[in-house]
Design an enzyme around this catalytic site. Structure first.
Site, PDB file in Angstrom:
ATOM      1  N   THR A 212      -2.052  -1.050  -3.751  1.00 61.79           N
ATOM      2  CA  THR A 212      -1.128  -1.440  -4.801  1.00 61.79           C
ATOM      3  C   THR A 212      -1.735  -1.187  -6.184  1.00 61.79           C
ATOM      4  OG1 THR A 212      -0.231  -3.164  -3.370  1.00 61.79           O
ATOM      5  CG2 THR A 212       0.085  -3.455  -5.733  1.00 61.79           C
ATOM      6  N   ASP A 243       4.120  -8.937  -1.345  1.00 63.58           N
ATOM      7  CA  ASP A 243       4.063  -9.831  -2.500  1.00 63.58           C
ATOM      8  C   ASP A 243       4.351  -9.136  -3.822  1.00 63.58           C
ATOM      9  OD1 ASP A 243       1.445  -8.509  -2.056  1.00 63.58           O
ATOM     10  OD2 ASP A 243       0.853  -9.593  -3.851  1.00 63.58           O
ATOM     11  N   THR A 263      -3.262  -7.710  -5.576  1.00 61.15           N
ATOM     12  CA  THR A 263      -3.341  -6.642  -4.578  1.00 61.15           C
ATOM     13  C   THR A 263      -4.029  -7.178  -3.337  1.00 61.15           C
ATOM     14  OG1 THR A 263      -4.314  -4.488  -4.028  1.00 61.15           O
ATOM     15  CG2 THR A 263      -5.448  -5.781  -5.702  1.00 61.15           C
TER      16      THR A 263
END
Length: 346
Positions: A212, A243, A263
């Site tokens: 991420t 998330d 992350t």
């Protein structure tokens, strides 16, 4: 004796005044120095070891991290907003196949690429997020458009893509996101030792569990912002969403405390509401950003069974890069133009 008592009281008053003056001086000296602006980024946390990376690949990562953070830094230096700095910085990372976001997104079980993103304004707690899109070139642009131009916080799938088209965002064919490296990662995940399909939770097989990208920034106007973008977890199924688009888990910004981008293993970041938890510890317990981040990432998250990291900046421009994995792609720049780039644990 009568003369001594007034003298003693006078001396006591003088000493008391001096002590009070000293305390005032100490209070002034301990006031935190506020940076004009700060910016921090990440490109994912995970099993990132020096011995597993060639010198050429390390240089490639460093160049892209520097390009990204300098993009946001220049916006902030010229007096631009933290929101613009976060958005433009993440676009650079989304356009690179090095990271698990945008162009470099991992593949789902079905062999497609699905993107999630979010952005948040610390000034008014406004936010925008998108999930499960397949044709938006830069998902962070969609998140920003949702925040600015819709009454909603999160849109998903086909509806989010329809909104993106109405907003005039750049639409690409799904094949744009296909990269050979990420396809090979999917193949490795699918082939377990007994030739059965591996769970996407199998950390031993999954080298693309993290990746991420995210950014947090403080601008000259005192406003904080954060944003996060991802291709999710390799081999994910059933429309799984992590998330990254969840406000409070993957992204959070509040001018009273800090701005955070996460992350890691998304399910645990959602359960722990990691990004918001860091802010709450600062606001309600009076902890510093450094103390809050360490408590959440090194203690609370592992106790749930999760791993990963965060980058964050507080209202005074202090920055932290906290992770409990072998490494995290990361970079910072302060108002003095000092650049730091890191990848490995040490």
């Amino acid at each position: 004796m009568r003369e001594i008592i007034p003298l003693a009281l006078t001396l006591l008053f003088v000493i008391s005044c001096k002590q009070e003056s000293t305390l005032e001086t100490q209070n002034i000296q301990t006031e935190p120095e506020k940076a004009q602006f700060s910016i921090i980024i990440h490109g994912g946390a995970g099993t990132i070891k020096r011995e597993n990376m060639s010198q050429e690949k390390e240089v490639e990562y460093r160049k892209k991290l520097e390009e990204a953070i300098c993009t946001g830094y220049n916006i902030l230096k010229k007096g631009g907003s933290s929101l613009d700095a976060v958005q433009k910085t993440i676009i650079i990372l989304e356009n690179s196949p090095l990271f698990n976001a945008g162009k470099g997104a991992v593949f789902t079980y079905e062999g497609t690429n699905e993107h999630d993103a979010s952005i948040m304004d610390g000034k008014n707690l406004n936010a925008g997020a998108s999930a499960g899109t397949k044709t938006i070139k830069n998902p962070i642009n969609l998140a920003r458009a949702i925040m600015d131009n819709s009454p909603h916080v999160m849109l998903s799938g086909v509806g989010a893509e329809t909104f993106a088209e109405e907003q005039g965002l750049e639409i690409v064919k799904p094949s744009y996101f296909s990269t050979e490296k990420k396809m090979k990662s999917l193949e490795r995940v699918k082939v377990s030792k007994n030739n059965k399909v591996a769970s996407f939770y199998d950390a031993d097989l999954l080298d693309s569990k993290f990746g991420t990208v995210g950014c947090a920034a403080l601008d000259k106007h005192g406003n904080l912002a954060a944003g996060t973008s991802t291709g999710g977890m390799a081999n994910k199924r059933w429309g799984r969403i992590g998330d990254s688009p969840i406000i409070g888990a993957g992204t959070y910004a509040n001018n009273n405390t800090c701005a955070v981008s996460s992350t890691g293993w998304g399910e645990f970041f959602i359960r722990g509401m990691v990004a918001h938890d860091i802010s709450a510890l600062m606001e309600y317990k009076g902890l510093s950003l450094k103390e809050s981040a360490a408590l959440v990432i090194q203690k609370k998250l592992p106790e749930l069974g999760g791993d990963g990291g965060i980058i964050a900046v507080d209202k005074n421009g202090n920055m932290v890069m906290e992770f409990n994995t072998q490494g995290m792609f990361r970079a910072t720049m302060n108002d003095k133009g000092e650049l730091y780039i890191g990848m490995f644990k040490n």
